[in-house]
Design a protein around this motif. Sequence first.
Motif, PDB file in Angstrom:
ATOM      1  N   MET A 116       0.814  -1.214   0.000  1.00 29.33           N
ATOM      2  CA  MET A 116       0.000   0.000   0.000  1.00 29.33           C
ATOM      3  C   MET A 116       0.854   1.273   0.000  1.00 29.33           C
ATOM      4  N   ASP A 117       0.417   2.233  -0.792  1.00 31.50           N
ATOM      5  CA  ASP A 117       1.020   3.568  -0.808  1.00 31.50           C
ATOM      6  C   ASP A 117       0.054   4.509  -0.081  1.00 31.50           C
ATOM      7  N   GLU A 118       0.362   4.807   1.171  1.00 27.17           N
ATOM      8  CA  GLU A 118      -0.568   5.569   2.006  1.00 27.17           C
ATOM      9  C   GLU A 118      -0.654   7.047   1.634  1.00 27.17           C
ATOM     10  N   THR A 119       0.173   7.473   0.688  1.00 23.79           N
ATOM     11  CA  THR A 119       0.044   8.861   0.218  1.00 23.79           C
ATOM     12  C   THR A 119      -1.162   9.008  -0.712  1.00 23.79           C
ATOM     13  N   LYS A 120      -1.679   7.874  -1.169  1.00 29.78           N
ATOM     14  CA  LYS A 120      -2.872   7.876  -2.017  1.00 29.78           C
ATOM     15  C   LYS A 120      -4.087   7.546  -1.154  1.00 29.78           C
ATOM     16  N   ASN A 121      -5.082   8.388  -1.193  1.00 32.07           N
ATOM     17  CA  ASN A 121      -6.240   8.253  -0.304  1.00 32.07           C
ATOM     18  C   ASN A 121      -6.924   6.895  -0.426  1.00 32.07           C
ATOM     19  N   GLU A 122      -7.067   6.402  -1.656  1.00 30.30           N
ATOM     20  CA  GLU A 122      -7.759   5.124  -1.850  1.00 30.30           C
ATOM     21  C   GLU A 122      -6.997   3.977  -1.195  1.00 30.30           C
ATOM     22  N   GLU A 123      -5.677   3.999  -1.335  1.00 30.26           N
ATOM     23  CA  GLU A 123      -4.866   2.935  -0.758  1.00 30.26           C
ATOM     24  C   GLU A 123      -4.756   3.091   0.763  1.00 30.26           C
ATOM     25  N   LEU A 124      -4.779   4.322   1.236  1.00 37.26           N
ATOM     26  CA  LEU A 124      -4.797   4.572   2.674  1.00 37.26           C
ATOM     27  C   LEU A 124      -6.048   3.956   3.292  1.00 37.26           C
ATOM     28  N   GLU A 125      -7.182   4.190   2.646  1.00 35.92           N
ATOM     29  CA  GLU A 125      -8.447   3.636   3.153  1.00 35.92           C
ATOM     30  C   GLU A 125      -8.460   2.117   3.048  1.00 35.92           C
ATOM     31  N   ALA A 126      -7.875   1.590   1.966  1.00 39.92           N
ATOM     32  CA  ALA A 126      -7.816   0.137   1.798  1.00 39.92           C
ATOM     33  C   ALA A 126      -6.944  -0.504   2.876  1.00 39.92           C
ATOM     34  N   ALA A 127      -5.834   0.156   3.234  1.00 42.02           N
ATOM     35  CA  ALA A 127      -4.964  -0.354   4.292  1.00 42.02           C
ATOM     36  C   ALA A 127      -5.707  -0.383   5.623  1.00 42.02           C
ATOM     37  N   PHE A 128      -6.478   0.652   5.862  1.00 42.99           N
ATOM     38  CA  PHE A 128      -7.283   0.723   7.086  1.00 42.99           C
ATOM     39  C   PHE A 128      -8.262  -0.447   7.132  1.00 42.99           C
ATOM     40  N   LYS A 129      -8.871  -0.765   5.995  1.00 41.22           N
ATOM     41  CA  LYS A 129      -9.845  -1.856   5.938  1.00 41.22           C
ATOM     42  C   LYS A 129      -9.170  -3.219   6.078  1.00 41.22           C
ATOM     43  N   THR A 162       5.053   8.992   9.771  1.00 39.74           N
ATOM     44  CA  THR A 162       3.767   9.530   9.318  1.00 39.74           C
ATOM     45  C   THR A 162       2.632   9.112  10.243  1.00 39.74           C
ATOM     46  N   ILE A 163       1.921  10.090  10.783  1.00 37.60           N
ATOM     47  CA  ILE A 163       0.771   9.811  11.650  1.00 37.60           C
ATOM     48  C   ILE A 163      -0.510   9.980  10.851  1.00 37.60           C
ATOM     49  N   ASN A 164      -1.218   8.902  10.661  1.00 35.86           N
ATOM     50  CA  ASN A 164      -2.516   8.927   9.993  1.00 35.86           C
ATOM     51  C   ASN A 164      -3.384   7.831  10.604  1.00 35.86           C
ATOM     52  N   MET A 165      -4.544   7.605  10.024  1.00 39.21           N
ATOM     53  CA  MET A 165      -5.470   6.653  10.637  1.00 39.21           C
ATOM     54  C   MET A 165      -4.930   5.221  10.614  1.00 39.21           C
ATOM     55  N   LEU A 215      -3.364   7.396  19.600  1.00 37.58           N
ATOM     56  CA  LEU A 215      -2.082   6.796  19.231  1.00 37.58           C
ATOM     57  C   LEU A 215      -1.165   6.716  20.446  1.00 37.58           C
ATOM     58  N   MET A 216      -1.037   7.824  21.161  1.00 41.18           N
ATOM     59  CA  MET A 216      -0.153   7.863  22.325  1.00 41.18           C
ATOM     60  C   MET A 216      -0.558   6.823  23.375  1.00 41.18           C
ATOM     61  N   GLU A 217      -1.837   6.741  23.683  1.00 36.96           N
ATOM     62  CA  GLU A 217      -2.294   5.810  24.710  1.00 36.96           C
ATOM     63  C   GLU A 217      -2.075   4.358  24.296  1.00 36.96           C
ATOM     64  N   ASN A 218      -2.262   4.050  23.010  1.00 36.33           N
ATOM     65  CA  ASN A 218      -2.028   2.683  22.549  1.00 36.33           C
ATOM     66  C   ASN A 218      -0.547   2.328  22.547  1.00 36.33           C
ATOM     67  N   LEU A 219       0.306   3.300  22.271  1.00 38.52           N
ATOM     68  CA  LEU A 219       1.750   3.062  22.360  1.00 38.52           C
ATOM     69  C   LEU A 219       2.157   2.786  23.802  1.00 38.52           C
ATOM     70  N   PHE A 220       1.611   3.555  24.727  1.00 32.69           N
ATOM     71  CA  PHE A 220       1.884   3.315  26.146  1.00 32.69           C
ATOM     72  C   PHE A 220       1.362   1.949  26.576  1.00 32.69           C
ATOM     73  N   ASN A 221       0.153   1.605  26.150  1.00 30.82           N
ATOM     74  CA  ASN A 221      -0.409   0.292  26.504  1.00 30.82           C
ATOM     75  C   ASN A 221       0.470  -0.833  25.970  1.00 30.82           C
TER      76      ASN A 221
END
Length: 402
Positions: free
Chosen positions: A44-57, A96-99, A150-156
């Motif tokens: 996945m190339d997360e700079t592309k919105n479609e692939e970012l959403e696909a990675a999330f899915k 890179t911080i994203n969803m 993100l921060m809380e999950n990293l701590f967990n």
Amino acid sequence: MVIETLYDLIDQEEEEHEEIVKELYQKYMEQDVLSVAVGTLKRMDETKNEELEAAFKCIGLVESIIDGSDDQDIISKVANSGSFLLWLLERVRRRTINMVKVYAAEMLSILLQNEENQKIVGEKKGVDILLKQLAYFKKRNPKGQEEIELMENLFNSLCLVVQYVPNRKKFLEDEGLHLMNLMIREKKMSRNSALKVINHVVSGYEGRDNSIKYIEILGLKTLFPLFMKTPKRNKKTGHTENDHEEAIISIIGNLMRNLSGSLKRRLVDKFVELDHAKSERLLELHFKYAEKMEDAEEEVEQQAAMLAQEGVEMDEDMAYALRLEKGLFTLQQIDYIIVELYGSGIESLRERIISHLSMRKSSLKQIREVVKDYADNLGDGENEEAIEQERNRLLELAMGLM
């Protein structure tokens, strides 16, 4: 895309056709759909919105398989299928911080509930990776809910990783205590979670090396101002005043157990300085949590009555667990610290403890009973001999209050 179709199908069918979905999950495992998902994620190339959403899915598909499976070993299987665990670690490592990164951190915290996964992440320098990611929040607060999550999950994830004892040495070598101590000093949103991490690494006999190091880096100078004045509730992270108190008290209790000689004396002396101000504070907390337990007893009785109406009897274990949830564990730690101070051989400490108790029409008997109950209920563990030694030590301290 196939992955997106599967994700949408699960999302639509879960509630309406539970049995069909469970069968579908089983087929996914048989056909190793997880490996396909991981292979897709790597491309996945997360700079592309479609692939970012696909990675999330893709990540959502994996989470659905975990949630929908009856397999007790599903977390281990998911982690190893297509090296999903290692992909999550690598994704969390990227700046890179994203969803997708936020979701990856959440999934990492889920998979790290498994000891084998804790071991794997430790071997892959996961402790160092998590510490470096958390360093971003040392002098800055998260921006928005996404970064808070993100921060809380990293701590967990870090708290879970150091549950595997060999990883505590890695935490020590990677200067994790220094980072956590700096986070507390900076008074940012990360403070309470940093306290929680410190509590994890100094807990138990296995926390001895970290306990010693914490004294050496002057951690007490950071810890005790918070002990004296509890920070207010943080609405954004949800951490309460009780959360702070419980973490700080637990840290002090663990330090008392793990330190000896001059290092333990440095800790005890904190309760003597400034005309025993910290001893007074400790006793104030004793009465606060003792009162909480009086209220908890009413809740235990109410809960027992409700269960009785349903034909269920509340056993001692259930009642004890409810008391722990309502603050009994913190009271036990407070009273344990009090008996340690009383038995330290410092006469002024003994006099101040007795005097403060007398002013509130209380006595050492109540503290003794709490500590004895704590000793009697020490849980089982791999090192039964060490647990029995600790139980006997606690009982001896309690009897010293006679």
